[in-house]
Write an enzyme that holds these catalytic residues in place. Sequence first.
Site, mmCIF file in Angstrom:
data_model
loop_
_atom_site.group_PDB
_atom_site.id
_atom_site.type_symbol
_atom_site.label_atom_id
_atom_site.label_comp_id
_atom_site.label_asym_id
_atom_site.label_seq_id
_atom_site.Cartn_x
_atom_site.Cartn_y
_atom_site.Cartn_z
ATOM 1 N N GLU A 62 0.824 -1.217 0.000
ATOM 2 C CA GLU A 62 0.000 0.000 0.000
ATOM 3 C C GLU A 62 0.856 1.264 0.000
ATOM 4 O O GLU A 62 0.761 2.111 0.890
ATOM 5 C CB GLU A 62 -0.938 0.012 1.210
ATOM 6 C CG GLU A 62 -1.922 -1.131 1.203
ATOM 7 C CD GLU A 62 -2.968 -1.078 2.310
ATOM 8 O OE1 GLU A 62 -4.051 -1.648 2.131
ATOM 9 O OE2 GLU A 62 -2.703 -0.480 3.355
ATOM 10 N N GLU A 86 -5.347 -8.089 -1.246
ATOM 11 C CA GLU A 86 -6.038 -8.082 0.050
ATOM 12 C C GLU A 86 -7.510 -7.774 -0.166
ATOM 13 O O GLU A 86 -7.847 -6.843 -0.900
ATOM 14 C CB GLU A 86 -5.495 -6.989 0.987
ATOM 15 C CG GLU A 86 -4.138 -7.242 1.542
ATOM 16 C CD GLU A 86 -3.696 -6.159 2.529
ATOM 17 O OE1 GLU A 86 -4.542 -5.531 3.187
ATOM 18 O OE2 GLU A 86 -2.478 -5.947 2.621
HETATM 19 C C1 BGP Z 1 -4.337 -3.015 5.052
HETATM 20 C C2 BGP Z 1 -3.004 -3.555 5.469
HETATM 21 C C3 BGP Z 1 -3.043 -4.854 6.171
HETATM 22 C C4 BGP Z 1 -4.302 -5.173 6.920
HETATM 23 C C5 BGP Z 1 -5.566 -4.598 6.329
HETATM 24 C C6 BGP Z 1 -6.772 -4.616 7.235
HETATM 25 O O1 BGP Z 1 -4.299 -1.643 5.052
HETATM 26 O O2 BGP Z 1 -2.143 -3.717 4.380
HETATM 27 O O3 BGP Z 1 -1.857 -4.987 6.860
HETATM 28 O O4 BGP Z 1 -4.218 -5.213 8.257
HETATM 29 O O5 BGP Z 1 -5.389 -3.310 5.875
HETATM 30 O O6 BGP Z 1 -6.730 -3.534 8.109
HETATM 31 P P1 BGP Z 1 -7.003 -3.673 9.644
HETATM 32 O O7 BGP Z 1 -6.112 -4.740 10.123
HETATM 33 O O8 BGP Z 1 -6.701 -2.360 10.239
HETATM 34 O O9 BGP Z 1 -8.445 -4.035 9.755
#
Ligand code: BGP
Length: 468
Positions: free
Chosen positions: A169, A362
């Site tokens: 990201e 993701e």
């Molecule tokens: C993205 C990241 C991840 C992950 C995901 C979910 O921004 O790359 O590392 O964690 O988000 O976010 P969160 O864990 O805050 O719900």
Amino acid sequence: MSFPKNFLWGGATAANQCEGAYDEDGKGLSIQDVLPQGFKVITDGPTPDNLKLKGIDYYHRYREDIALFAEMGFKVYRFSIAWSRIFPTGEEAAANEAGLKFYDKVIDECLKYGMEPLVTISHYETPLALAKKYDGWRSRKMIELYLKYCETLFTRYKGKVKYWITFNEINSILHQPFMSGAILTPKEKLSKQDLYQAIHHELVASARAVKLAHEIDPNYQVGAMILAVTIYPLTSNPDDMIKVMELNDDYYLFSDIQARGEYPYFTKRLFAAENIHLDITTEDLEDLKHTVDFVSFSYYSSNCASADPAKGEPSGSNMTPGLKRNPYSKVTEWGWQIDPQGLRYTLNRLYARYQKPLFIAENGLGANDVLIPDGKGGMTVEDDYRIKYMNDHLVQVEKAIEDGVEVMGYTAWGCIDLISCATAEIKKRYGMIYVDLNTDGTGTLARYKKKSFDWYKKVIETNGECLD
Ligand code: BGP
């Protein structure tokens, strides 16, 4: 049907959110070790309330976990390498052999099951020492240190790893300069000039990594990875549409450079508006021409934007402040808007922009799951809501493929429960595998299959035929 035969189905994790063992085998501190509450609080050193220090103990249980991924039929497993396991302060002359040995084992374990490793080289876990000494990516020195780290990985894993992502990201640095760019200067004090200089350094580093990867092994496939901030205008007022255009330019500047090899035309407007004058060398511009092989992204939700900040409700997205709620979207327990069609839209927009293969790195639903007896003497989670979320998104991926978009794969985020990124909680669970860990750090760490485990297994087995 629509999903190509070689579609890469799988799941994704990040070292700092699952490994734990934060100080074992010579690992140095990473910026995550001083973020006990997601990106909200920065402390000087590790504090016991930081669940990431112990994670889900993947460092000692990776065999069991990868076996479960294999049981689901994963064709690919995306994970990150913790930079500070390999170069504890980022500046050692030689790599830490113990750190590399750990990833040797992880990679061999994947290969044992015929699972392609997809390695994120930097996933929000820069060595803390580099944040302290250089203010992270504000310094040009970071390029050289990052490339030394890349060279170590590209050489070591030649013939074993094919797919790489340079930065997770990368565009999140706009709002999270510490977590994303290891920049210690507080966000409020960071000038746009300094922020964009850091961005430039990271983009040059990414392009040089692509160049280096291809030199070391022409078979390497190196990808960009962006936070896909999918934005709709809050109203049909043309002012709102222009606002959306400007925000898109901010977010897509990164992948535009990574996929097209040069600063896009709108940089002129962007930099003039903020009075930004960057230090860009001729060599930088030459190297930026080394474009990525594929574009990957995370997609969880869409948001709205309004030209009038007073209009609309705040959207609850902590990665992208200032955006608005969409009255047509449902929200998760954490206030993230749910919009499966937004994924089809995003795939189409990105493909139109880049004509490069796309990878959904993701996607998933964070929910407060409840473990219950499964009636067969074990325990499970009846996570029909997660099945619905994933099904609905995958149906849209299928539609995008029918639209003609080239989609390489899909890695479900947090395929096993792990510590959340934004809030550092365990109760925001994404996994198809439940981990017995509580907010206060207690729990047996035992793994249990959720209902979504068998569902996803079937999706993979049927190459998406069973989606509805
Ligand atoms: C993205 C990241 C991840 C992950 C995901 C979910 O921004 O790359 O590392 O964690 O988000 O976010 P969160 O864990 O805050 O719900």
